[in-house]
Design an enzyme around this catalytic site. Sequence first.
Site, PDB file in Angstrom:
ATOM      1  N   LEU A  20       0.825  -1.213   0.000  1.00  0.00           N
ATOM      2  CA  LEU A  20       0.000   0.000   0.000  1.00  0.00           C
ATOM      3  C   LEU A  20       0.854   1.256   0.000  1.00  0.00           C
ATOM      4  CD1 LEU A  20      -2.581  -1.413   2.520  1.00  0.00           C
ATOM      5  CD2 LEU A  20      -3.239  -0.385   0.336  1.00  0.00           C
ATOM      6  N   VAL A  75      10.833   3.075  11.832  1.00  0.00           N
ATOM      7  CA  VAL A  75       9.936   3.887  12.669  1.00  0.00           C
ATOM      8  C   VAL A  75       9.879   3.370  14.100  1.00  0.00           C
ATOM      9  CG1 VAL A  75       8.387   4.593  10.783  1.00  0.00           C
ATOM     10  CG2 VAL A  75       7.868   2.513  12.080  1.00  0.00           C
ATOM     11  N   ASN A 101       2.305   4.284   7.517  1.00  0.00           N
ATOM     12  CA  ASN A 101       1.719   3.088   6.909  1.00  0.00           C
ATOM     13  C   ASN A 101       2.537   1.839   7.229  1.00  0.00           C
ATOM     14  OD1 ASN A 101       0.620   1.507   4.338  1.00  0.00           O
ATOM     15  ND2 ASN A 101       2.858   1.662   4.130  1.00  0.00           N
ATOM     16  N   SER A 153      -6.814  -0.761  10.998  1.00  0.00           N
ATOM     17  CA  SER A 153      -7.110  -2.033  10.346  1.00  0.00           C
ATOM     18  C   SER A 153      -8.461  -2.539  10.817  1.00  0.00           C
ATOM     19  CB  SER A 153      -6.021  -3.038  10.735  1.00  0.00           C
ATOM     20  OG  SER A 153      -6.422  -4.340  10.423  1.00  0.00           O
ATOM     21  N   TYR A 166      -1.343  -6.864  17.092  1.00  0.00           N
ATOM     22  CA  TYR A 166      -1.727  -6.019  15.950  1.00  0.00           C
ATOM     23  C   TYR A 166      -3.019  -5.270  16.248  1.00  0.00           C
ATOM     24  CZ  TYR A 166      -2.664  -5.172  10.919  1.00  0.00           C
ATOM     25  OH  TYR A 166      -2.914  -4.607   9.690  1.00  0.00           O
ATOM     26  N   ALA A 169      -2.423  -2.513  18.783  1.00  0.00           N
ATOM     27  CA  ALA A 169      -1.694  -1.395  18.171  1.00  0.00           C
ATOM     28  C   ALA A 169      -2.605  -0.594  17.255  1.00  0.00           C
ATOM     29  CB  ALA A 169      -0.492  -1.922  17.387  1.00  0.00           C
ATOM     30  N   LYS A 170      -3.393  -1.293  16.454  1.00  0.00           N
ATOM     31  CA  LYS A 170      -4.227  -0.614  15.464  1.00  0.00           C
ATOM     32  C   LYS A 170      -5.378   0.144  16.127  1.00  0.00           C
ATOM     33  CE  LYS A 170      -2.296  -1.521  11.461  1.00  0.00           C
ATOM     34  NZ  LYS A 170      -1.432  -0.467  10.886  1.00  0.00           N
ATOM     35  N   ARG A 201       1.614  -8.484   0.466  1.00  0.00           N
ATOM     36  CA  ARG A 201       2.265  -9.641   1.073  1.00  0.00           C
ATOM     37  C   ARG A 201       1.662  -9.944   2.451  1.00  0.00           C
ATOM     38  NH1 ARG A 201       8.264  -8.144   3.468  1.00  0.00           N
ATOM     39  NH2 ARG A 201       7.538  -6.487   4.843  1.00  0.00           N
TER      40      ARG A 201
HETATM   41  P1  NAD Z   1       3.481  -4.684   3.280  1.00  0.00           P
HETATM   42  O1  NAD Z   1       4.151  -5.693   4.123  1.00  0.00           O
HETATM   43  O2  NAD Z   1       3.352  -4.933   1.812  1.00  0.00           O
HETATM   44  O3  NAD Z   1       4.157  -3.263   3.487  1.00  0.00           O
HETATM   45  C1  NAD Z   1       4.511  -2.780   4.744  1.00  0.00           C
HETATM   46  C2  NAD Z   1       5.825  -2.090   4.612  1.00  0.00           C
HETATM   47  O4  NAD Z   1       6.202  -1.569   5.911  1.00  0.00           O
HETATM   48  C3  NAD Z   1       6.948  -3.028   4.174  1.00  0.00           C
HETATM   49  O5  NAD Z   1       7.568  -2.571   2.995  1.00  0.00           O
HETATM   50  C4  NAD Z   1       7.899  -3.036   5.352  1.00  0.00           C
HETATM   51  O6  NAD Z   1       9.262  -3.171   4.988  1.00  0.00           O
HETATM   52  C5  NAD Z   1       7.600  -1.705   6.012  1.00  0.00           C
HETATM   53  N1  NAD Z   1       8.062  -1.685   7.396  1.00  0.00           N
HETATM   54  C6  NAD Z   1       8.071  -2.717   8.284  1.00  0.00           C
HETATM   55  N2  NAD Z   1       8.651  -2.343   9.419  1.00  0.00           N
HETATM   56  C7  NAD Z   1       9.012  -1.046   9.274  1.00  0.00           C
HETATM   57  C8  NAD Z   1       9.664  -0.120  10.115  1.00  0.00           C
HETATM   58  N3  NAD Z   1      10.068  -0.457  11.346  1.00  0.00           N
HETATM   59  N4  NAD Z   1       9.880   1.140   9.658  1.00  0.00           N
HETATM   60  C9  NAD Z   1       9.455   1.501   8.425  1.00  0.00           C
HETATM   61  N5  NAD Z   1       8.864   0.629   7.562  1.00  0.00           N
HETATM   62  C10 NAD Z   1       8.641  -0.617   7.983  1.00  0.00           C
HETATM   63  O7  NAD Z   1       2.021  -4.481   3.915  1.00  0.00           O
HETATM   64  P2  NAD Z   1       0.750  -3.649   3.420  1.00  0.00           P
HETATM   65  O8  NAD Z   1      -0.361  -4.603   3.246  1.00  0.00           O
HETATM   66  O9  NAD Z   1       1.099  -2.729   2.315  1.00  0.00           O
HETATM   67  O10 NAD Z   1       0.421  -2.837   4.751  1.00  0.00           O
HETATM   68  C11 NAD Z   1       0.561  -1.437   4.875  1.00  0.00           C
HETATM   69  C12 NAD Z   1      -0.199  -0.963   6.095  1.00  0.00           C
HETATM   70  O11 NAD Z   1      -1.595  -1.217   5.929  1.00  0.00           O
HETATM   71  C13 NAD Z   1       0.201  -1.650   7.390  1.00  0.00           C
HETATM   72  O12 NAD Z   1       0.166  -0.724   8.449  1.00  0.00           O
HETATM   73  C14 NAD Z   1      -0.881  -2.684   7.575  1.00  0.00           C
HETATM   74  O13 NAD Z   1      -1.026  -3.058   8.937  1.00  0.00           O
HETATM   75  C15 NAD Z   1      -2.079  -1.934   7.045  1.00  0.00           C
HETATM   76  N6  NAD Z   1      -3.177  -2.800   6.651  1.00  0.00           N
HETATM   77  C16 NAD Z   1      -3.083  -3.565   5.541  1.00  0.00           C
HETATM   78  C17 NAD Z   1      -4.155  -4.365   5.177  1.00  0.00           C
HETATM   79  C18 NAD Z   1      -4.120  -5.198   3.950  1.00  0.00           C
HETATM   80  O14 NAD Z   1      -5.165  -5.799   3.637  1.00  0.00           O
HETATM   81  N7  NAD Z   1      -3.020  -5.270   3.236  1.00  0.00           N
HETATM   82  C19 NAD Z   1      -5.306  -4.404   5.969  1.00  0.00           C
HETATM   83  C20 NAD Z   1      -5.363  -3.605   7.103  1.00  0.00           C
HETATM   84  C21 NAD Z   1      -4.293  -2.792   7.423  1.00  0.00           C
END
Ligand code: NAD
Length: 307
Positions: A20, A75, A101, A153, A166, A169-170, A201
Amino acid sequence: MTDSRFDGRVAVVTGGGRGLGRTYALLLASRGAKVVVNDPGGSLAGEGADGGPARDIVDEITSAGGDAVVSTESVASPEGGKAIVETAIDRYGRLDILVHNAGVVRRAPLKEMSYEDFEAVLDVHLRGAFHVVRPAFPVMCDAGYGRIVLTSSIGGLYGNHDVANYAAAKAGILGLSNVAAIEGAANGVKSNVIVPAAVTRMAEGIDTSAYPPMGPELVAPVVGWLAHESCSITGEILIALAGRVARAVVAETPGVYRPSWSVADIGEHISAICDASDPVVFPVVPDGHGDHIRYSFAMAAQGAVHG
Ligand code: NAD
């Protein structure tokens, strides 16, 4: 969104190297924002490091004529958060948009969840949010402008199996965003929460074969609008899932007033107490906190016995 531009704006996107965050960074940059693409790489559980994903996005942006810079700080520490925000200030001299994010996942049933996995997930999602909001917020307030988008989330709203870390945190993210919205209101700083869903992923291990189209590009315009100067809301939660965009609210039932209660009285009135057929919603800004108290006080003043 075709004509919504971000020229002159500087954005930080944490976790901007994949999924995302990558899509948000590309959208903002393609419409004129200068973007700090923050991502230390690493596994879904947050192990290891790899500057590749952030570098690849920056290359993609710059080769398309945009302007972006890599940040591979995490972060998960105060120093990391500060360094991410300083990258924007040092490189571009300002910070208008903060999208937190970044995310990791460590699943375990509550009975078995280790403290290490609990802390590691809070460190990235919730403390990570504070680590970037804390240094960004005064910069935005001083400038009289800011757009903060934090990521919650479905798990943060409703919980789920195996994600106590999770979900906690969320859910905490909602509280932080609300305070940023309240304290930023007088300074042109808006803070909102995105509840995204997309096949990234993070969906590893989930059977998504029957899902409707659910790419990150269905979420990015919502984040884009929340990050745009035309964003008219603050202290709100927007949902984006498979093309559905919606608002999530904290709703209360009107409740039941009595001048005194016994334990048994609660049980006797529980249906009316829980009756959500006519919900009450107090927007966070300007004063949901005060509205909640005033609503309750008004019932007490009326001395009414409902239900
Ligand atoms: P993703 O794993 O594809 O991307 C997350 C990115 O965050 C990764 O590139 C990772 O390297 C980076 N990351 C991890 N630890 C980090 C740190 N300490 N500092 C900086 N960056 C860091 O996952 P995504 O699905 O793109 O998720 C993005 C956000 O959306 C997350 O917060 C996730 O919890 C939230 N989310 C996603 C979904 C979904 O359906 N994909 C649903 C609800 C919430």
